[in-house]
Design an enzyme around this catalytic site. Sequence first.
Site, mmCIF file in Angstrom:
data_model
loop_
_atom_site.group_PDB
_atom_site.id
_atom_site.type_symbol
_atom_site.label_atom_id
_atom_site.label_comp_id
_atom_site.label_asym_id
_atom_site.label_seq_id
_atom_site.Cartn_x
_atom_site.Cartn_y
_atom_site.Cartn_z
ATOM 1 N N ASP A 11 58.476 -66.259 86.983
ATOM 2 C CA ASP A 11 57.155 -66.007 86.392
ATOM 3 C C ASP A 11 56.456 -67.340 86.091
ATOM 4 O O ASP A 11 55.764 -67.870 86.939
ATOM 5 C CB ASP A 11 57.161 -64.995 85.238
ATOM 6 C CG ASP A 11 58.098 -65.303 84.079
ATOM 7 O OD1 ASP A 11 58.675 -66.402 84.048
ATOM 8 O OD2 ASP A 11 58.258 -64.439 83.195
ATOM 9 N N SER A 63 62.226 -63.571 85.182
ATOM 10 C CA SER A 63 61.149 -63.500 84.202
ATOM 11 C C SER A 63 61.640 -63.918 82.825
ATOM 12 O O SER A 63 62.837 -63.943 82.562
ATOM 13 C CB SER A 63 60.610 -62.077 84.142
ATOM 14 O OG SER A 63 59.679 -61.950 83.082
ATOM 15 N N HIS A 64 60.698 -64.248 81.933
ATOM 16 C CA HIS A 64 61.059 -64.476 80.538
ATOM 17 C C HIS A 64 61.603 -63.188 79.933
ATOM 18 O O HIS A 64 62.395 -63.205 78.996
ATOM 19 C CB HIS A 64 59.834 -64.908 79.734
ATOM 20 C CG HIS A 64 59.536 -66.370 79.839
ATOM 21 N ND1 HIS A 64 59.190 -66.981 81.012
ATOM 22 C CD2 HIS A 64 59.551 -67.358 78.896
ATOM 23 C CE1 HIS A 64 59.001 -68.284 80.790
ATOM 24 N NE2 HIS A 64 59.202 -68.531 79.513
ATOM 25 N N SER A 65 61.147 -62.051 80.482
ATOM 26 C CA SER A 65 61.495 -60.754 79.909
ATOM 27 C C SER A 65 62.322 -59.920 80.880
ATOM 28 O O SER A 65 61.953 -59.763 82.051
ATOM 29 C CB SER A 65 60.198 -60.012 79.553
ATOM 30 O OG SER A 65 60.367 -58.617 79.675
#
Lengths: 209, 135
Positions: free
Chosen positions: B70, B8-10
């Site tokens: 994502d 994910s980006h996060s």
Amino acid sequence: MAFTVEMVRLSLEKLNVLIEEKREYLTDLDSAIGDADHGINMNRGMKHIIEKIRGKEYSDFGGIFRDAAMTIMSAVGGSAGPLFGTFFMKIGQKLIGKSEVSIEELAVAMQDGLDGIMFLGRSGVGDKTMIDAIAPAVEALRENSSDGDSAAWNKAVIAAELGMKGTIPMLSRRGRSSYLGERSIGHQDPGATTSYYLISCFRDASVEG
Amino acid sequence: MVGILVVSHSLSAAEGIVQIALEMSGGSGMVKIAGIGGNDTGGLGITAQKILDSLKQILEHSNEVLILPDIGSSILSARNAIELLPPEDASKVIIADAPILEGALMAAIEASLGSDLLKVAASAGEARNLRKTDH
């Protein structure tokens, strides 16, 4: 005249300075249609590349392009990392073992880099991406290589600039800007802008030194 | 057994998804599920290099790996990381064409049954059809 490994180093040095200078502008372009990190990402990526290659001896294109590719892939957590990384990687792989090539050979290697970007992004000309600046530049470089290096590079830069400006009326079909649909129209693509800078820096390093 | 890598980006998003998927896969710890995300300065984004390192780690314990990315650059970086693997390992990794949370869940359940990579990837893909309301 030909294209040498030293010119690659010089091109990247010039690109680092130019990106630093244009960081805010790139971020502004990216905040209109992207996630406002392109200038910062490219700035960080180029700084890392310069740290890696400065003072290091390279006997062939393979080595310097691979270092540039791996560095930007490790340093940049946006699309620019894998995309520019792939561009550099594929050029390096094509020119492995060579330290000097003709502009025509370079154009063939850059076409490999472009093909790598298109495959990675499942994208083509007209999608409002970096491809819209690089594709016409590579074509111009190849088609004008018999007119001498300066003429070929100048035409490549003009083609890249036209390609970059050509992204303004386009509807985005890739990346965050594609979620905006029609609202992406009227904005210049940041990736195409950086790609125009890259072609300009290669031209300046090759022609002016 | 097929391992699962949530990208994910996060980092918080990735870790949360892993936590849910682990719970759903029976919590036996049989399925290796890892989650990565975020950049070195605490911001959003993930590099190909980080994905590559994680893939290598998972392949030490799992025969194959399914990546659940994502959006956007996570997908590009995942493709890029697979290209950077040695060819014999690259053939053991697939990117799921699936929503990240539901896909990770479905993949974890399928993997816990001992299914192969293609079957796990197909199950993750089916997550796209999970209805949440009937209108």
